[in-house]
Design an enzyme around this catalytic site. Structure first.
Site, PDB file in Angstrom:
ATOM      1  N   GLU A 279       0.835  -1.200   0.000  1.00 30.82           N
ATOM      2  CA  GLU A 279       0.000   0.000   0.000  1.00 30.82           C
ATOM      3  C   GLU A 279       0.875   1.257   0.000  1.00 30.82           C
ATOM      4  O   GLU A 279       0.536   2.254  -0.628  1.00 30.82           O
ATOM      5  CB  GLU A 279      -0.930  -0.033   1.223  1.00 30.82           C
ATOM      6  N   GLU A 282       2.245   1.753  -3.491  1.00 31.41           N
ATOM      7  CA  GLU A 282       1.147   2.239  -4.330  1.00 31.41           C
ATOM      8  C   GLU A 282       0.902   3.728  -4.056  1.00 31.41           C
ATOM      9  O   GLU A 282       0.719   4.523  -4.974  1.00 31.41           O
ATOM     10  CB  GLU A 282      -0.107   1.418  -3.987  1.00 31.41           C
ATOM     11  N   CYS A 299      -8.209  -2.049   3.982  1.00 35.72           N
ATOM     12  CA  CYS A 299      -8.101  -3.273   4.801  1.00 35.72           C
ATOM     13  C   CYS A 299      -9.359  -3.582   5.580  1.00 35.72           C
ATOM     14  O   CYS A 299      -9.485  -4.653   6.148  1.00 35.72           O
ATOM     15  CB  CYS A 299      -6.894  -3.238   5.721  1.00 35.72           C
ATOM     16  N   SER A 319      -7.117   1.750  -2.340  1.00 32.84           N
ATOM     17  CA  SER A 319      -5.901   0.996  -2.578  1.00 32.84           C
ATOM     18  C   SER A 319      -6.309  -0.361  -3.128  1.00 32.84           C
ATOM     19  O   SER A 319      -7.251  -0.975  -2.637  1.00 32.84           O
ATOM     20  CB  SER A 319      -5.158   0.825  -1.252  1.00 32.84           C
ATOM     21  N   LYS A 358     -15.042  -9.747   8.320  1.00 27.60           N
ATOM     22  CA  LYS A 358     -13.949 -10.562   7.768  1.00 27.60           C
ATOM     23  C   LYS A 358     -14.470 -11.906   7.275  1.00 27.60           C
ATOM     24  O   LYS A 358     -13.879 -12.529   6.405  1.00 27.60           O
ATOM     25  CB  LYS A 358     -12.860 -10.782   8.822  1.00 27.60           C
ATOM     26  N   GLU A 361     -15.560 -11.110   3.917  1.00 25.43           N
ATOM     27  CA  GLU A 361     -14.393 -10.904   3.052  1.00 25.43           C
ATOM     28  C   GLU A 361     -13.813 -12.237   2.576  1.00 25.43           C
ATOM     29  O   GLU A 361     -13.507 -12.422   1.404  1.00 25.43           O
ATOM     30  CB  GLU A 361     -13.309 -10.114   3.806  1.00 25.43           C
ATOM     31  N   GLU A 366     -13.134 -12.988  -5.276  1.00 31.32           N
ATOM     32  CA  GLU A 366     -11.768 -12.594  -5.680  1.00 31.32           C
ATOM     33  C   GLU A 366     -10.706 -13.318  -4.858  1.00 31.32           C
ATOM     34  O   GLU A 366      -9.547 -13.385  -5.273  1.00 31.32           O
ATOM     35  CB  GLU A 366     -11.546 -11.084  -5.486  1.00 31.32           C
ATOM     36  N   CYS A 501     -10.415  -1.599  14.670  1.00 31.96           N
ATOM     37  CA  CYS A 501     -10.747  -3.012  14.920  1.00 31.96           C
ATOM     38  C   CYS A 501     -10.823  -3.341  16.409  1.00 31.96           C
ATOM     39  O   CYS A 501     -11.467  -4.323  16.794  1.00 31.96           O
ATOM     40  CB  CYS A 501      -9.707  -3.915  14.283  1.00 31.96           C
TER      41      CYS A 501
END
Lengths: 661, 164
Positions: A279, A282, A299, A319, A358, A361, A366, A501
């Site tokens: 990141e 980037e 994230c 990102s 999560k 996710e 993907e 978190c």
């Protein structure tokens, strides 16, 4: 000036700007029972448990009564006690009382208040009827039979997250908390953050457990099971075993996991170090070219889904880097099978997360290869604690252990990911080091902010504009300002849960109202104890980049793509029924983005045009809620040809061409 | 048919424009949309939510709170049987039962499969002098009994097939 005071149960208490009598009672050391009061959301006054008697005024709800000088309060009179008991009994009469099979049992406030009030019988007839449990989401299970209608979830979803996935519907005895059109919570705009789970006092909203799947994998001798634990787990799990929030118990957790049968015990922080480097690179590249700024962090999976639904035009600003959990999973599945001499299918990756999103996710397409996910199971802190207790683990007597290598080594830059501001700080440490060697430092101005924190930081010769935001309503406010051109940043960190978190939907339910900041403090202390503070200094990371991660491979394993998402999965609108084949088939997008770009006006102009030119019989007109080309809206599809940024004149020209074919 | 092309949705757009896309006007907007469609279709409510910048859940909440709103399509003929005190003592219940039987309704189902009839009961129509009362769309029929009520349905049916 004389101090203003209130007399609470014969004790004089000064008024010091408390929001209401309930807060004042708390200050005086009187914990009034309540289901619907949360200091961070609006006052609702629904549950009536916090009633107190104010002399001269009678019985009032403490949560929605302001403190006034000279008030005399009684918090537990005979009348109040009786009223509270009746309320609890009424709640129980319409509540599914199968406590032993309820995932919330032990953490349930209805249970604890009933016990506290010495409820031993319910004098009312049981009237509840079992309603189906909603299992449609990967993250959250909704059990309406447990709901007590306190509305906490409704307010947190609307006010803190600005999503509004849950709402009150129907009226009177039919009243219920539910989703729009009674759809499954996994089929609508719920981002899975689990803040509703956190505030739900009963078992109506709980994380979707995957405990059995994990045990089955451990029992299966053909499988090698590895586990990763997120930064925030190590400062919160101890709370299930009587430790203070923020206590770092990583050594004990590692030993417990080994005892439970995990073959390798690794650290999500190893993945987080890669996230920071990817990141960070980037970000520096985008700064150099000036493209796609501000860069948004990616994230937080709840934030990513939020952006996909509401800000599709900003998706190129996210990102492209995967989250630490996802990177960890993909690196494991890419390298470990070869090292261990097993197939990808026989490697099971389990992650322990402070987060319900999560789970969603890990199930994203993907992050799967031929249907096999990079992360097979995601369990929350709570699920791990249950598994440890199931395994008979005496937490205090555990010896300390350390992570397996190399996926268990990490820097302080990764440790701080769990607190709001931590990701930006870690990226800045890396970027600072890259821009001007030796300049890296702590960036305390990014820490501990509530809502939106903005600052400018100079590293080397560059001045960077940063924004750190947590809570999706705050994120919405900030992005709307960016969209209007009123605010400009280089890097924006977004975490769905307020404080990051450490306040995730999978964290322990606690009565300690300072738990979130204590957990964050634990993470910053963890950072201090580690040898390296800049992610790129991780020697195992350096080795992997040098030996097995050439640029293309690194990109393939650690970056991702985003999709524009419909808020609700449903059919398109048929604007006009048509029969048979039509010469002209039009489909217009009425998704949020296209709507804002004027698709309604375009539709009306086209309808007028069609009517004026007597084309009605030749045309079929449909609308959908997202053609998924949001950045180029309004989008009109004419006989299969997609017109982006469509104007009325453009559409007219295409209609004429189509008709002359 | 073609003269009406797309009219309904355009009316929705007009309703929204007239109320300046303001969420405070949600109830009025839903009322006017229900006049267009005779009920509130899900996709249209989602569109209203998008246009007003609120969540579809809050539109659903309002639509289900007020008994005036209906979320399922109603029949072409809405048959309201009054079951207020006066009608009730004059045995309106028998009329309801007879109509349920005739229209094959009941058990939560109140619209016939052919979308021709919707049967509703109302608390009082304020026409107690004519009890028991049945109202079909806007037309009031007094001094009803099961046979007369069934005859009304039969008359509508034959009229419909005659045109069909």
């Amino acid at each position: 000036m004389k101090t203003q005071t209130v007399m609470i149960d014969r004790t004089t208490v000064p008024i010091e700007g408390e929001r209401n009598l309930l807060e004042l009672c708390r200050k005086a050391g009187v914990e009034l029972p309540t289901f619907c009061y949360h200091s961070e959301i609006s006052i609702y006054g629904a549950c009536r448990m916090c009633m107190v008697e104010v002399e001269g005024r009678g019985i009032v709800p403490a949560c929605s009564t302001k403190a006034e000088d000279g008030m005399v309060l009684h918090t537990n009179t005979k009348q109040i006690r009786n009223l509270r008991k009746v309320i609890i009994e009424l709640m129980l009469a319409s509540h599914d009382q199968n406590c032993t099979t309820c995932p919330k049992s032990g953490d349930c406030r209805l249970q604890s208040i009933a016990k506290q009030l010495d409820i031993t019988t319910v004098r009312f007839k049981q009237v509840s009827s079992a309603k189906p449990t909603d299992l449609s989401s990967d993250a959250i299970v909704r059990n309406p039979s447990k709901c007590i209608l306190c509305g906490d979830c409704v307010r947190v979803c609307e006010e803190i997250q600005s999503v509004g996935a849950l709402g009150f519907a129907y009226r009177g005895v039919q009243a219920q908390v539910g989703t729009c059109f009674n759809k499954g919570i996994g089929e609508i705009e719920c981002v899975g953050c689990g803040q509703c789970v956190k505030v739900c006092p009963v078992g109506a909203l709980t994380p979707k457990h995957q405990i059995s799947g994990v045990w089955e994998a451990i029992y299966d001798k053909s499988k090698t099971v590895v586990v990763q634990i997120a930064p925030s787990v190590r400062v919160a799990l101890g709370e299930y075993f009587g430790k203070e929030p923020g206590s770092l118990t990583v050594g004990r957790i590692v030993t417990a996991l080994r005892r439970m049968g995990f073959d390798r015990v690794y650290d999500t922080n190893f993945g987080a170090d890669f996230t920071v480097v990817e990141e960070g690179k980037e970000f520096l590249e985008r700064r150099r070219t000036g493209e796609n700024l501000p860069q948004f962090t990616s994230c937080c999976p709840a934030w990513v889904k939020f952006a996909e639904q509401y800000y599709p035009d900003f998706l190129t600003n996210l990102s492209s880097c995967r989250s630490p959990q996802a990177i960890f999973g993909s690196l494991c599945k890419a390298f470990l099978p070869k090292e261990l001499g097993i197939t990808r299918e026989n490697l099971v990756v389990v992650s322990v997360m402070p987060c319900t999103a999560k789970k969603f996710e890990a199930n994203r397409a993907e992050f799967k290869t031929n249907g096999n996910p990079d992360v097979d199971f995601v369990i929350t802190n709570n699920e791990l604690a249950l598994m440890m207790k199931e395994n008979g683990i005496d937490f205090d007597r555990l010896e300390l252990g350390s992570f397996d290598m190399p996926f268990g080594f990490s820097t302080g830059g990764a440790a701080i990911f769990g607190a709001s501001g931590g990701v930006s700080e870690a990226v800045l440490r890396f970027a600072g080091e890259t821009l001007a060697k030796g300049s890296a430092q702590e960036f305390k101005q990014l820490r501990g902010g509530e809502g939106i924190t903005t600052t400018e930081i100079t590293v080397g010769s560059e001045t960077l504009r940063l924004a750190v935001v947590s809570g999706l309503a705050n994120a919405r406010e900030l992005i709307d300002r960016i969209r209007k051109g009123e605010a400009h940043y280089d890097l924006v960190e977004v975490m769905a849960c307020c404080g990051g978190c450490v306040n995730g939907g999978g964290q322990p339910i606690t009565g300690d109202r300072t738990a979130v900041s204590k957990r964050a403090k634990g993470l910053y202390e963890n950072d201090k104890m580690l040898q390296f503070h800049i992610s790129s200094e991780n020697p195992y990371l350096q080795q992997m980049y040098a030996e097995s991660l050439p640029h293309k491979k690194a990109h393939e394993l650690m970056h991702t793509v985003y999709e524009n998402r419909k808020r609700i999965t449903q059919e398109d609108i048929i604007l006009e029924e048509s029969s048979g084949e039509k010469a002209l088939s039009l489909e217009i997008c009425f998704g949020t983005s296209c709507f804002l770009r004027g698709s309604q006006k375009l539709y009306k102009d086209l309808m007028t045009y069609i009517r004026e030119n007597k084309l009605e019989d030749m045309v079929e007109f449909k609308a959908n809620f997202c053609g998924k080309q949001c950045k180029k809206g309004p989008v009109l599809n004419i006989n299969g040809k997609v017109l982006e940024r469509c104007t009325f004149d453009g559409a007219k020209a295409e209609i004429l061409t189509s008709l002359h074919k | 048919m073609s003269g009406k092309f797309g009219k309904k949705f355009e009316q929705v757009c007009d309703v929204l424009d007239r109320h300046e896309h303001h969420p405070d006007n949600l109830i009025a907007i839903l009322q006017e949309i229900q006049e267009v469609y005779s009920y509130l279709p899900e996709d249209i409510m989602t569109y209203v939510a998008t246009a007003l910048g609120v969540s579809p859940g809050s539109v659903f909440g309002v639509a289900t709170f007020y008994s005036h709103f209906t979320l399922a399509p109603k029949g072409k003929y809405v048959v309201r049987v009054c079951d207020g005190t006066a009608c009730h003592v004059k045995r309106s219940e028998d009329i309801i039962k007879a109509l349920e039987e005739e229209l094959k309704l009941g058990g939560g189902k109140n619209t016939s499969d052919d979308l021709m009839f919707t049967l509703e009961t109302v608390a009082c129509l304020g026409a107690c002098g004519l009890a028991p009362v049945v109202v079909i769309n806007e037309e009031v029929h007094g001094s009803m009994n099961p046979e007369k009520a069934k005859a009304l349905i039969e008359k509508i049916r034959s009229g419909e097939t005659g045109h069909g």
